[in-house]
Write an enzyme that holds these catalytic residues in place. Structure first.
Site, PDB file in Angstrom:
ATOM      1  N   HIS A  66      -7.281  -5.263  -1.265  1.00  0.00           N
ATOM      2  CA  HIS A  66      -6.248  -4.378  -0.859  1.00  0.00           C
ATOM      3  C   HIS A  66      -5.541  -4.887   0.318  1.00  0.00           C
ATOM      4  O   HIS A  66      -4.220  -4.967   0.493  1.00  0.00           O
ATOM      5  CB  HIS A  66      -6.713  -2.966  -0.897  1.00  0.00           C
TER       6      HIS A  66
ATOM      7  N   ASP B   5      -8.447  -6.039  -5.764  1.00  0.00           N
ATOM      8  CA  ASP B   5      -7.962  -4.589  -4.956  1.00  0.00           C
ATOM      9  C   ASP B   5      -8.573  -3.449  -5.681  1.00  0.00           C
ATOM     10  O   ASP B   5      -8.551  -3.224  -6.854  1.00  0.00           O
ATOM     11  CB  ASP B   5      -6.477  -4.522  -5.229  1.00  0.00           C
TER      12      ASP B   5
ATOM     13  N   SER C 206       0.718  -1.208  -0.042  1.00  0.00           N
ATOM     14  CA  SER C 206       0.048   0.124  -0.200  1.00  0.00           C
ATOM     15  C   SER C 206       0.898   1.188  -0.111  1.00  0.00           C
ATOM     16  O   SER C 206       1.728   1.323  -0.960  1.00  0.00           O
ATOM     17  CB  SER C 206      -0.981  -0.144   1.349  1.00  0.00           C
TER      18      SER C 206
END
Lengths: 367, 367
Positions: B347, B314, B152
């Site tokens: 994610h 994601d 991330s």
């Protein structure tokens, strides 16, 4: 009792009803009124009525007319030789029960208290909206709809109306809706509501007599919605990483932020937060199976031929949900067609790809 | 000057620096400190250091250790014979500059005013975070990293670190990050920030001496994030339309709402809203091309062999963004591998599919 009516200067037609109106979740309205607009003429045997159900935030003003010349939200769709051809059909667009455009809703004055209903307005379901619309439609002497049609919340309402009144709907179109709302879509509306609930200017729903309205939170709630109404790819093409030129800020700095800022503030001042709460919750609660022993049993109420349309990039009610309801209907031997539109405009495609929808609607209604 | 240091009871190691630290956007910090945690031993020639960059809200506590036995956020990833094998590597996890876990950030006392920096803390970019980390790493006598890795925000930081110090990074892994942030991802963080800015308890960032903290808005901002951290399909399977049993309410009624309620309130009390503002903005500003005449020129700074990992579901940094950076690197003749994980965990998959990531990391680091 005039207090219950919407302001006289609103160019809506009005249906008013003093028959008790029992709601699905238990309470009963002892009066009810709905505002609406119409285009075209009802024919002699009242067989050409097409009812248009709106999305969450739109009013019945789908097209301009003599009493209100402002362009409507589906201006190019409705008119002579248009998708909804007013040479053929009497097109009727109804403001939802619980909304804030002239129909009975939280902002209406409650005769019992002489104040707006506000947060005391009873919980609604999509079925209540369908039943209220049905009363209005019957009051016009229409026993059978030529068709009903709607997108988003209106797409759910088309399904629910056809489920409640299968013998009174000759055909229907459901666009970018769903047969039952899923958890991610509920999650988006949950956070939108939390934004409003946390706004001190919301005053737990009692803001009507206050100087400041909860417009800041309504703007942000709308912006959260706006993210889900379009698609990532459209925004990549349209905004990319362009800046506004205002420089570093936590506010609008990128173009996409400026767009959201504008979109949020546009709605914030003309939509009632209590209507937003009650109607988003109705959307969350929506399932054709609601109150039945199975989802399938709820779906099986529908018998009218129908057209289900979805958009490949819809984030809020993704296309597999439209395909699922189409397949569930086919499974019940209902005459159901399915169209998948490959557009970057996402959930809002019906407002953007008007030509595609006009053709699809025209072809289906003509059959 | 002790005021600038994090509370002494935080079980972090500390790096402190009084060399002026110029920031990308123009201001200069005249002192800087970073907190960190480490596992394993630095070998004699200082060649076995692996730096782990965290996401937005995680601290350096990636794994338990003697001074802090609470499980870390990547507990199963770090340890003897684990994905990040502490028998081989000296693993170092750094709290971001601008964050709120012991590194210099908005909550730190500004010696000039004897109050927290608050909203006066200077704007940061991902490059500043990389440069600050570089100073710490150099201070430990590490001239070359065996590897850096992150997911991330940490995935962006891995890329940026490798771009800033190509000769000092032997290899790197970037998970669920992007080479440049796109407009939809910016939009999510924009609305999160608007929620906080609108909270009267935020006091424009000057809330540190107030009784009430802006925890309500932090909770909602987190909930908006939570929607983007998982996938729709996971929630369909996990929550469906299950209710809590509390009955009709605008708060937690569906199970998915109860989950969001819990997730929001978990973060709200331990993350500094000003850090949230400044770090989310740094994410929005992130592009490897930042400050270069083209994106390609920015990408071309990277020369280290690398592994780029993405997840098919994601929503926040969709997998085409990881594939795009991989292809851009290959285009510059950089040794780049790409792995696409087909997982419903979206994610957050790196926190869930630990075995997949451990294998991928181990294989890549061993090469």
């Amino acid at each position: 009792m005039d207090d219950q009516l919407p302001p006289a200067d609103l160019p809506f037609q009005l249906y008013s009803d003093t028959e008790p109106f029992p709601l699905v979740m238990g309470r009963t309205l002892d009066h009810m009124h709905l505002s609406f607009e119409s285009w075209g003429e009802l024919n002699e045997d009242h067989s050409n009525a097409v009812v248009l159900f709106t999305g969450l935030s739109a009013s019945s003003h789908a097209r301009s007319h003599a009493l209100n010349t402002a362009p409507g939200w589906w201006e190019a769709m409705i008119g002579p030789s248009c998708g909804l051809d007013t040479n053929k059909y009497f097109v009727l667009c109804i403001n939802h029960l619980g909304g804030c455009f002239g129909s009975l809703g939280p902002a209406t004055i409650d005769p019992a208290s002489d104040k707006p209903y506000g947060p005391t307005f009873p919980p609604l379901t999509i079925r209540d909206l369908a039943k209220a619309a049905h009363r209005l439609i019957r009051s016009l002497g229409i026993t059978h709809l030529y068709a009903c049609i709607g997108a988003s919340l209106g797409g759910m309402l088309s399904l629910e109306y056809a489920a409640c009144y299968p013998d009174q709907v000759n055909r229907f179109i459901s666009i970018s809706g769903t047969g039952r709302t899923g958890p991610q879509s509920i999650a988006y509306r949950y956070v939108q509501r939390q934004v409003i609930l946390n706004d001190p200017a919301y005053h737990d729903g009692w803001f009507y007599d206050k100087d400041e309205r909860p417009t800041k939170s309504m703007a942000v709630a709308r912006q959260i919605g706006n993210i889900t109404y379009r698609s990532r790819q459209e925004w990549e093409d349209r905004f990319g990483r362009s800046r506004t030129g205002n420089g570093y800020s936590f506010g609008p700095d990128f173009q996409v932020e400026s767009y959201l800022h504008h979109m949020g503030h546009k709605l914030a001042h003309h939509f009632d937060p209590n209507s937003f709460m009650i109607l988003t919750k109705a959307m969350d609660l929506f399932s054709l199976g609601y109150g039945f022993s199975s989802y399938r049993e709820g779906v099986a109420r529908i018998t009218s031929p129908n057209l289900i349309i979805g958009v490949t990039t819809d984030m809020l009610f993704p296309i597999d949900e439209q395909e699922a309801i189409h397949l569930a209907l086919k499974n019940e031997a209902v005459d159901s067609q399915f169209l998948a539109l490959d557009s970057l405009s996402g959930h809002d495609s019906f407002l953007v790809e008007v030509e595609f929808f006009a053709n699809a609607i025209q072809n289906f209604l003509r059959e």
